[in-house]
Design an enzyme around this catalytic site. Structure first.
Site, PDB file in Angstrom:
ATOM      1  N   VAL A 175       1.672  -1.405   0.053  1.00 33.91           N
ATOM      2  CA  VAL A 175       0.200   0.056   0.082  1.00 33.91           C
ATOM      3  C   VAL A 175       1.124   1.017   0.223  1.00 33.91           C
ATOM      4  O   VAL A 175       0.294   2.152  -0.856  1.00 33.91           O
ATOM      5  CB  VAL A 175      -0.801   0.036   1.124  1.00 33.91           C
ATOM      6  CG1 VAL A 175      -1.799   1.520   1.538  1.00 33.91           C
ATOM      7  CG2 VAL A 175      -2.085  -1.097   1.405  1.00 33.91           C
ATOM      8  N   THR A 209      -5.169  -0.594   7.035  1.00 37.38           N
ATOM      9  CA  THR A 209      -6.551  -1.576   7.271  1.00 37.38           C
ATOM     10  C   THR A 209      -6.325  -1.001   8.737  1.00 37.38           C
ATOM     11  O   THR A 209      -5.873  -2.402   9.568  1.00 37.38           O
ATOM     12  CB  THR A 209      -6.864  -1.890   6.469  1.00 37.38           C
ATOM     13  OG1 THR A 209      -6.681  -1.703   5.251  1.00 37.38           O
ATOM     14  CG2 THR A 209      -8.360  -2.327   6.825  1.00 37.38           C
ATOM     15  N   ARG A 221      -6.888  -3.042  -5.824  1.00 32.85           N
ATOM     16  CA  ARG A 221      -6.880  -4.423  -5.974  1.00 32.85           C
ATOM     17  C   ARG A 221      -5.083  -4.719  -6.720  1.00 32.85           C
ATOM     18  O   ARG A 221      -4.868  -4.498  -7.650  1.00 32.85           O
ATOM     19  CB  ARG A 221      -8.114  -5.026  -7.209  1.00 32.85           C
ATOM     20  CG  ARG A 221      -9.115  -4.400  -7.187  1.00 32.85           C
ATOM     21  CD  ARG A 221      -9.928  -4.439  -8.105  1.00 32.85           C
ATOM     22  NE  ARG A 221      -9.386  -3.741  -8.741  1.00 32.85           N
ATOM     23  CZ  ARG A 221      -9.934  -3.884 -10.449  1.00 32.85           C
ATOM     24  NH1 ARG A 221     -10.372  -4.806 -10.749  1.00 32.85           N
ATOM     25  NH2 ARG A 221      -8.951  -2.669 -11.146  1.00 32.85           N
ATOM     26  N   LYS A 251     -13.659   0.521   5.118  1.00 33.97           N
ATOM     27  CA  LYS A 251     -13.413  -0.238   4.055  1.00 33.97           C
ATOM     28  C   LYS A 251     -13.289  -1.900   4.397  1.00 33.97           C
ATOM     29  O   LYS A 251     -13.496  -3.229   3.908  1.00 33.97           O
ATOM     30  CB  LYS A 251     -11.635   0.065   4.621  1.00 33.97           C
ATOM     31  CG  LYS A 251     -10.414  -1.083   4.313  1.00 33.97           C
ATOM     32  CD  LYS A 251     -10.639  -1.345   2.620  1.00 33.97           C
ATOM     33  CE  LYS A 251     -10.089  -2.505   2.526  1.00 33.97           C
ATOM     34  NZ  LYS A 251      -8.195  -2.130   2.505  1.00 33.97           N
ATOM     35  N   PHE A 309     -17.351 -10.021  -8.791  1.00 32.05           N
ATOM     36  CA  PHE A 309     -17.067 -10.795  -8.075  1.00 32.05           C
ATOM     37  C   PHE A 309     -17.812 -12.428  -7.372  1.00 32.05           C
ATOM     38  O   PHE A 309     -18.380 -12.590  -6.624  1.00 32.05           O
ATOM     39  CB  PHE A 309     -16.459 -10.387  -6.809  1.00 32.05           C
ATOM     40  CG  PHE A 309     -15.748  -9.325  -6.551  1.00 32.05           C
ATOM     41  CD1 PHE A 309     -14.301  -9.746  -5.703  1.00 32.05           C
ATOM     42  CD2 PHE A 309     -15.844  -8.701  -6.678  1.00 32.05           C
ATOM     43  CE1 PHE A 309     -13.461  -9.765  -5.343  1.00 32.05           C
ATOM     44  CE2 PHE A 309     -14.279  -7.957  -7.008  1.00 32.05           C
ATOM     45  CZ  PHE A 309     -13.216  -8.037  -6.134  1.00 32.05           C
ATOM     46  N   GLY A 357      -8.901 -15.294  -0.853  1.00 31.78           N
ATOM     47  CA  GLY A 357      -7.275 -15.670  -0.505  1.00 31.78           C
ATOM     48  C   GLY A 357      -6.728 -14.143  -0.367  1.00 31.78           C
ATOM     49  O   GLY A 357      -8.185 -13.123  -0.609  1.00 31.78           O
ATOM     50  N   CYS A 362      -6.062  -8.904   2.258  1.00 29.13           N
ATOM     51  CA  CYS A 362      -6.820  -8.048   2.727  1.00 29.13           C
ATOM     52  C   CYS A 362      -8.635  -9.449   3.186  1.00 29.13           C
ATOM     53  O   CYS A 362      -9.124  -9.515   4.418  1.00 29.13           O
ATOM     54  CB  CYS A 362      -8.146  -7.754   1.430  1.00 29.13           C
ATOM     55  SG  CYS A 362      -6.681  -6.259   0.906  1.00 29.13           S
ATOM     56  N   ARG A 407      -0.506 -15.077   0.828  1.00 27.96           N
ATOM     57  CA  ARG A 407      -1.108 -15.010   1.413  1.00 27.96           C
ATOM     58  C   ARG A 407      -2.288 -15.343   2.256  1.00 27.96           C
ATOM     59  O   ARG A 407      -3.110 -14.743   0.948  1.00 27.96           O
ATOM     60  CB  ARG A 407      -1.173 -13.364   2.383  1.00 27.96           C
ATOM     61  CG  ARG A 407       0.928 -12.837   2.650  1.00 27.96           C
ATOM     62  CD  ARG A 407       0.273 -11.430   2.836  1.00 27.96           C
ATOM     63  NE  ARG A 407       0.314 -10.320   2.105  1.00 27.96           N
ATOM     64  CZ  ARG A 407       0.409  -9.294   2.014  1.00 27.96           C
ATOM     65  NH1 ARG A 407       0.104  -8.494   3.819  1.00 27.96           N
ATOM     66  NH2 ARG A 407       0.317  -8.804   1.331  1.00 27.96           N
TER      67      ARG A 407
END
Length: 433
Positions: free
Chosen positions: A11, A122, A154, A207, A252, A260, A263, A331
């Protein structure tokens, strides 16, 4: 404006590079000396399409620099963004805010004038209040405002998302801070990107609520895919049929092995913990998290079923290891659970990913890594498409089948029409169709 970005990870680096491209003077700070040295040498610590060129152009223009010296970077800055990691805390699933608060204390000691502190990380509801309290303990005589400005990037499309955002959320009720943030985002404001000013706690919650809703859409269509398989329907047609409803939307709603990344897993869990703390349970999100965790292991069982119900002594080629294409992020990648379930069933696993091989080796040292899809498939009993990289959309299917021991394909992303794969000689299994 002079902007300081604390944290040069995903980020922080993307945001800092984009802000500098807007014409601001940006200093990216990180404690990791090797990371800063690599950035100064033009080497990116992450894979993000176009980031290397964006960084190089703004470094050359003198608008983007890197340092480990937080104190000098903060002194004289108009806005300081906190963009450090907030991973799930071991043991209870709460967001680990230790990096945020440590950065806040260092910033407080370095402030030399009026400044706006912006949480880009976040963070759970109420974090801005704690950041403000820490600043108040140390900073005397300077006008300090604390703002929440969550990111909505994204991985794999972060630069485009930053420069052409759906919205910019800014949580503050401080008039001076509002003007500073307008100046920071002025190039986007002129392009009529909507800026939503809210209370700070509201911005923090936006968020988490956004990510939880997107995770819910993914999990919903995955469960519908299971129902499609049971009743003989086609999940892709179902997805199109409901996605054409403007109230629902098509994004989506692509069936797969589960979500995964950096986030959705940690943010849904952190939202659950916040709701638990305030005694307002969010049952839908609870179900989403549970279903998603179960789904990843279920995909391994789906592969075993395609092998005739027994994985012992079988070799499986796994194509795609990262949680999504156009990133090297491993991750909470579905591949981790899928590979483990295959190994538990007695199978030997080979893997290939265009960008995620090095991070994958650290997390899955027990599998063999190959130079391409065809090497991974050579002599294999099944090939499994886990991540929908473009390179896997254009495989020479006849060649792939010819090098395998038994040509079985399990397409967990539905990237191929069944008839096309079957014509190439495969026994084919997909998701929800």
């Amino acid at each position: 404006m002079r902007i300081t970005m604390i944290g040069s990870g995903y980020v922080g680096l993307v945001s800092g590079a984009c802000f500098s491209d807007f014409g601001h003077d940006v200093i990216c700070v990180d404690k990791d000396e090797s990371k800063i040295a690599a950035l100064e040498a033009g080497r990116m610590p992450i894979f993000e399409p176009g980031l290397d060129k964006l960084v190089a152009a703004n470094v050359a223009a003198g608008r983007l620099t890197f340092t480990t010296d937080l104190k000098s970077a903060v002194a004289g800055a108009d806005a300081v963004f906190i963009a450090v990691g907030t991973p799930s805390r071991r043991g209870d699933g709460h967001a680990d805010l230790s990096y945020v608060f440590a950065a806040t204390r260092e910033i407080a000691e370095a402030v030399t004038g009026p400044i706006v502190i912006v949480t880009k990380s976040t963070v759970p509801v109420g974090t801005g209040d704690k950041v403000e309290a820490i600043m108040a303990e140390t900073v005397n005589g300077h006008d300090v405002a604390v703002v929440s400005n969550p990111e909505f990037l994204r991985e794999g499309a972060a630069i485009g998302d930053f420069k052409r955002p759906d919205r910019i959320v800014i949580g503050t009720e401080d008039t001076r801070a509002m003007q500073v943030m307008r100046d920071v985002y002025r190039p986007l404001y002129l392009n009529e990107s909507p800026i939503l000013f809210t209370g700070r706690r509201t911005a923090e919650l936006i968020k988490y609520a956004a990510n939880a809703f997107l995770a819910t859409k993914i999990t919903f269509i995955n469960e519908i895919a299971d129902l499609c398989e049971a009743v003989g329907a086609n999940v892709q047609d179902v997805s199109r049929g409901i996605g054409l409803d403007n109230r629902i939307g098509s994004k989506f709603l692509h069936a797969g092995p589960g979500y995964g990344g950096s986030c959705f897993p940690k943010d849904t869990l952190a939202l659950l913990k916040t709701a638990e703390d305030y005694e307002t349970p969010v049952r839908i999100v609870e179900a989403v998290v549970q279903v998603n965790d179960n789904r990843k292991r279920a995909m391994g069982r789906k592969v075993i079923k395609a092998l005739g119900g027994d994985g012992k002594g079988k070799t499986v080629a796994v194509l795609g290891l990262t949680f999504k294409p156009n990133t090297d992020d491993m991750r909470d990648a579905p591949s981790l659970a899928i590979v483990q379930s295959l190994i538990d069933a007695g199978a030997t696993v080979r893997g290939y990913d265009p960008e995620g091989m090095e991070p994958a080796k650290a997390m899955m040292p027990e599998i063999a890594y190959c130079k391409d899809a065809y090497e991974a498939a050579t002599g294999a009993d099944a090939v499994v498409i886990v991540t929908e990289w473009d390179v896997f959309r254009a495989l020479d299917l006849k060649r792939l089948a010819s090098v395998m021991g038994t040509p079985v394909m399990v397409d967990l992303r539905n990237i191929y029409p069944p008839a096309e794969v079957e014509r190439a000689g495969f026994a084919y299994s997909s998701i929800g169709r």
